[in-house]
Scaffold this motif. Structure first.
Motif, PDB file in Angstrom:
ATOM      1  N   MET A  41       0.843  -1.075   0.159  1.00 14.63           N
ATOM      2  CA  MET A  41       0.109   0.013  -0.071  1.00 14.63           C
ATOM      3  C   MET A  41       0.887   0.986   0.052  1.00 14.63           C
ATOM      4  O   MET A  41       1.636   1.560   0.758  1.00 14.63           O
ATOM      5  N   ASP A  42       0.852   2.029  -1.124  1.00 11.16           N
ATOM      6  CA  ASP A  42       1.652   3.352  -1.242  1.00 11.16           C
ATOM      7  C   ASP A  42       1.119   4.052  -2.294  1.00 11.16           C
ATOM      8  O   ASP A  42       0.391   3.566  -3.016  1.00 11.16           O
ATOM      9  N   LEU A  43       1.551   5.100  -2.416  1.00 15.20           N
ATOM     10  CA  LEU A  43       1.228   6.347  -3.273  1.00 15.20           C
ATOM     11  C   LEU A  43       2.261   5.840  -4.734  1.00 15.20           C
ATOM     12  O   LEU A  43       3.504   5.661  -4.556  1.00 15.20           O
ATOM     13  N   ASP A  44       1.572   6.169  -5.761  1.00 14.12           N
ATOM     14  CA  ASP A  44       2.423   5.855  -7.031  1.00 14.12           C
ATOM     15  C   ASP A  44       3.640   6.797  -7.054  1.00 14.12           C
ATOM     16  O   ASP A  44       3.450   8.048  -6.620  1.00 14.12           O
ATOM     17  N   ARG A  45       4.755   6.193  -7.426  1.00 16.20           N
ATOM     18  CA  ARG A  45       5.945   7.120  -7.687  1.00 16.20           C
ATOM     19  C   ARG A  45       5.800   8.250  -8.231  1.00 16.20           C
ATOM     20  O   ARG A  45       6.773   9.178  -7.814  1.00 16.20           O
ATOM     21  N   SER A  46       5.139   8.405  -9.396  1.00 19.81           N
ATOM     22  CA  SER A  46       5.008   9.787 -10.086  1.00 19.81           C
ATOM     23  C   SER A  46       4.618  10.775  -9.135  1.00 19.81           C
ATOM     24  O   SER A  46       4.992  11.885  -9.430  1.00 19.81           O
ATOM     25  N   PHE A  47       3.860  10.763  -8.319  1.00 18.82           N
ATOM     26  CA  PHE A  47       2.972  11.602  -7.333  1.00 18.82           C
ATOM     27  C   PHE A  47       4.134  12.024  -6.406  1.00 18.82           C
ATOM     28  O   PHE A  47       4.369  13.370  -6.123  1.00 18.82           O
ATOM     29  N   VAL A  48       4.954  11.053  -6.074  1.00 24.00           N
ATOM     30  CA  VAL A  48       6.131  11.342  -4.981  1.00 24.00           C
ATOM     31  C   VAL A  48       7.045  12.336  -5.627  1.00 24.00           C
ATOM     32  O   VAL A  48       7.478  13.149  -4.982  1.00 24.00           O
ATOM     33  N   ILE A  49       7.595  12.069  -6.967  1.00 19.64           N
ATOM     34  CA  ILE A  49       8.616  12.637  -7.601  1.00 19.64           C
ATOM     35  C   ILE A  49       7.775  14.180  -7.985  1.00 19.64           C
ATOM     36  O   ILE A  49       8.654  15.312  -7.787  1.00 19.64           O
ATOM     37  N   ARG A  50       6.610  14.397  -8.409  1.00 18.50           N
ATOM     38  CA  ARG A  50       6.181  15.442  -8.748  1.00 18.50           C
ATOM     39  C   ARG A  50       5.892  16.788  -7.754  1.00 18.50           C
ATOM     40  O   ARG A  50       6.364  17.809  -7.888  1.00 18.50           O
ATOM     41  N   GLU A  51       5.734  16.237  -6.391  1.00 18.93           N
ATOM     42  CA  GLU A  51       5.775  16.883  -5.312  1.00 18.93           C
ATOM     43  C   GLU A  51       6.712  17.487  -4.912  1.00 18.93           C
ATOM     44  O   GLU A  51       6.932  18.356  -4.135  1.00 18.93           O
ATOM     45  N   GLY A  52       8.044  16.797  -5.241  1.00 19.10           N
ATOM     46  CA  GLY A  52       9.444  17.177  -4.852  1.00 19.10           C
ATOM     47  C   GLY A  52       9.693  17.924  -3.562  1.00 19.10           C
ATOM     48  O   GLY A  52       9.344  17.061  -2.465  1.00 19.10           O
ATOM     49  N   ASP A  53       9.896  19.025  -3.492  1.00 14.07           N
ATOM     50  CA  ASP A  53      10.045  19.360  -2.062  1.00 14.07           C
ATOM     51  C   ASP A  53       9.195  20.426  -1.452  1.00 14.07           C
ATOM     52  O   ASP A  53       9.346  21.129  -0.688  1.00 14.07           O
ATOM     53  N   LEU A  54       7.926  20.329  -2.025  1.00 15.97           N
ATOM     54  CA  LEU A  54       7.040  21.215  -1.850  1.00 15.97           C
ATOM     55  C   LEU A  54       6.640  20.582  -0.405  1.00 15.97           C
ATOM     56  O   LEU A  54       6.352  19.413  -0.180  1.00 15.97           O
ATOM     57  N   ARG A  55       6.249  21.415   0.666  1.00 18.99           N
ATOM     58  CA  ARG A  55       5.653  21.250   1.895  1.00 18.99           C
ATOM     59  C   ARG A  55       4.199  21.016   1.909  1.00 18.99           C
ATOM     60  O   ARG A  55       3.505  20.318   2.948  1.00 18.99           O
ATOM     61  N   ILE A  56       3.442  22.044   1.236  1.00 19.95           N
ATOM     62  CA  ILE A  56       1.901  22.021   1.378  1.00 19.95           C
ATOM     63  C   ILE A  56       1.702  21.446  -0.276  1.00 19.95           C
ATOM     64  O   ILE A  56       1.705  21.879  -1.235  1.00 19.95           O
ATOM     65  N   LEU A  57       0.629  20.403  -0.119  1.00 14.25           N
ATOM     66  CA  LEU A  57       0.385  19.428  -1.288  1.00 14.25           C
ATOM     67  C   LEU A  57      -0.849  20.085  -1.959  1.00 14.25           C
ATOM     68  O   LEU A  57      -1.513  19.272  -2.320  1.00 14.25           O
ATOM     69  N   ASN A  58      -1.191  21.223  -1.757  1.00 14.91           N
ATOM     70  CA  ASN A  58      -2.334  21.920  -2.256  1.00 14.91           C
ATOM     71  C   ASN A  58      -2.038  23.349  -2.705  1.00 14.91           C
ATOM     72  O   ASN A  58      -1.075  23.732  -2.528  1.00 14.91           O
ATOM     73  N   PRO A  59      -2.928  23.973  -3.402  1.00 13.16           N
ATOM     74  CA  PRO A  59      -2.625  25.355  -3.834  1.00 13.16           C
ATOM     75  C   PRO A  59      -2.909  26.300  -2.750  1.00 13.16           C
ATOM     76  O   PRO A  59      -3.732  27.585  -2.873  1.00 13.16           O
ATOM     77  N   PHE A  60      -2.296  26.107  -1.513  1.00 15.50           N
ATOM     78  CA  PHE A  60      -2.337  26.876  -0.258  1.00 15.50           C
ATOM     79  C   PHE A  60      -0.878  27.373  -0.041  1.00 15.50           C
ATOM     80  O   PHE A  60       0.040  26.675  -0.186  1.00 15.50           O
ATOM     81  N   ASP A  61      -0.607  28.489   0.297  1.00 16.16           N
ATOM     82  CA  ASP A  61       0.786  28.734   0.580  1.00 16.16           C
ATOM     83  C   ASP A  61       0.904  28.971   2.331  1.00 16.16           C
ATOM     84  O   ASP A  61      -0.427  28.790   2.879  1.00 16.16           O
ATOM     85  N   PRO A  75      17.354  10.898 -17.431  1.00 20.38           N
ATOM     86  CA  PRO A  75      16.743  11.018 -19.062  1.00 20.38           C
ATOM     87  C   PRO A  75      16.536   9.689 -19.324  1.00 20.38           C
ATOM     88  O   PRO A  75      15.396   9.499 -20.227  1.00 20.38           O
ATOM     89  N   ASP A  76      16.681   8.411 -18.728  1.00 23.65           N
ATOM     90  CA  ASP A  76      16.405   7.206 -19.298  1.00 23.65           C
ATOM     91  C   ASP A  76      15.531   6.428 -18.344  1.00 23.65           C
ATOM     92  O   ASP A  76      15.158   5.282 -18.563  1.00 23.65           O
ATOM     93  N   ASP A  77      14.870   7.250 -17.619  1.00 24.81           N
ATOM     94  CA  ASP A  77      13.931   6.758 -16.597  1.00 24.81           C
ATOM     95  C   ASP A  77      12.603   6.200 -17.253  1.00 24.81           C
ATOM     96  O   ASP A  77      12.379   6.946 -18.394  1.00 24.81           O
ATOM     97  N   ALA A  78      12.164   5.115 -16.895  1.00 29.69           N
ATOM     98  CA  ALA A  78      10.614   4.656 -17.331  1.00 29.69           C
ATOM     99  C   ALA A  78       9.363   5.896 -17.472  1.00 29.69           C
ATOM    100  O   ALA A  78       8.791   6.206 -18.295  1.00 29.69           O
TER     101      ALA A  78
END
Length: 248
Positions: free
Chosen positions: A1-21, A211-214
């Motif tokens: 049970m885990d979140l898809d890897r793409s979401f983890v990469i996309r959120e990067g160094d963001l601390r707030i994972l919504n359009p809130f500052d 560059p060569d990642d799936a």
């Protein structure tokens, strides 16, 4: 049970994972009048910024639940960095099925109402953990402007127009479900920009390094297409906000 890897990469160094500052998150904590030792449950807690910053600023205690092991680990690190690890805990679990052991003063789901099949179902799910007289916090998108066509709807992460209400419709839906809207803090176009654009830089840096990642092909398409979707559609048509609710 885990979140898809793409979401983890996309959120990067963001601390707030919504359009809130950070300012809007701080405003929300202030206007709902948190008190020291209030207890909170945050479902789909992401990287824990809500609980950690409110524990530091207001002295609350709480539990965050998220399906992502990476986000849960990041939340625990954030709690330690802010010196609040003794006041908050983070659980790796499916938030939709999580059962909290004791009623809380505030139960929140900020931007993940899919766990309850929509806003009213998520209100019902959160209410199970709430003490009598306690408060719910629900983050939800809404239409800022009426979408003119199916292309706009799809670009705003909806399947059909009725996936989201407009703002009066959303407030009316909540009221019709038996809850008073007692506060709200809404995203604006700048906070949308800060959230969306942070993904683009993260994706570009990741693509340069992998560059060569799936995932490289799909991320390349996303980086090409998403800035245009954002400026053409989302920042104009899609709103987002957090609503504080008390049962009638």
């Amino acid at each position: 049970m885990d979140l898809d890897r793409s979401f983890v990469i996309r959120e990067g160094d963001l601390r707030i994972l919504n359009p809130f500052d950070a300012d809007k998150l701080a405003t929300l904590g202030r206007v709902i009048r948190l008190r020291p030792d209030d207890t909170l449950l945050d479902l789909c807690s992401g990287k824990g910024e809500l609980l950690c910053t409110w524990a530091r600023a207001h002295g609350v205690r709480g539990t965050g639940v998220d399906i992502s092991t990476a986000f849960t680990t990041a939340a625990r690190r954030r709690a330690a960095a802010l010196g609040v690890a003794d006041r908050v805990r983070f659980v790796h679990d499916d938030a939709a099925g999580y059962v909290h052991p004791a009623p809380v003063d505030v139960a929140a789901c900020i931007g993940a109402t899919w766990i309850g099949g929509g806003v009213t179902g998520t209100i019902d799910l959160l209410a199970r953990a709430l003490r009598p007289g306690g408060m719910l916090l629900v983050g939800e998108p809404y239409w800022r402007r009426e979408p003119p066509d199916r292309e706009t709807v799809a670009a705003c992460h909806a399947t059909v127009r009725d996936d989201f209400d407009d703002l009066p419709g959303l407030v009316g839906r909540i009221q019709g479900h038996g809850w008073d809207v007692v506060e709200m803090v809404l995203a604006d176009q700048d906070s949308w920009d800060r959230y969306a654009a942070a993904h683009w830089l993260t994706l570009r840096r990741w693509l340069d390094a992998h560059p060569d990642d799936a995932l490289a092909g799909s991320f390349r398409r996303e980086l090409t297409e998403d800035p245009l979707r954002h400026v053409r559609y989302r920042r104009e048509y899609l709103g987002w906000g957090v609503f504080a609710l008390l049962r009638r």
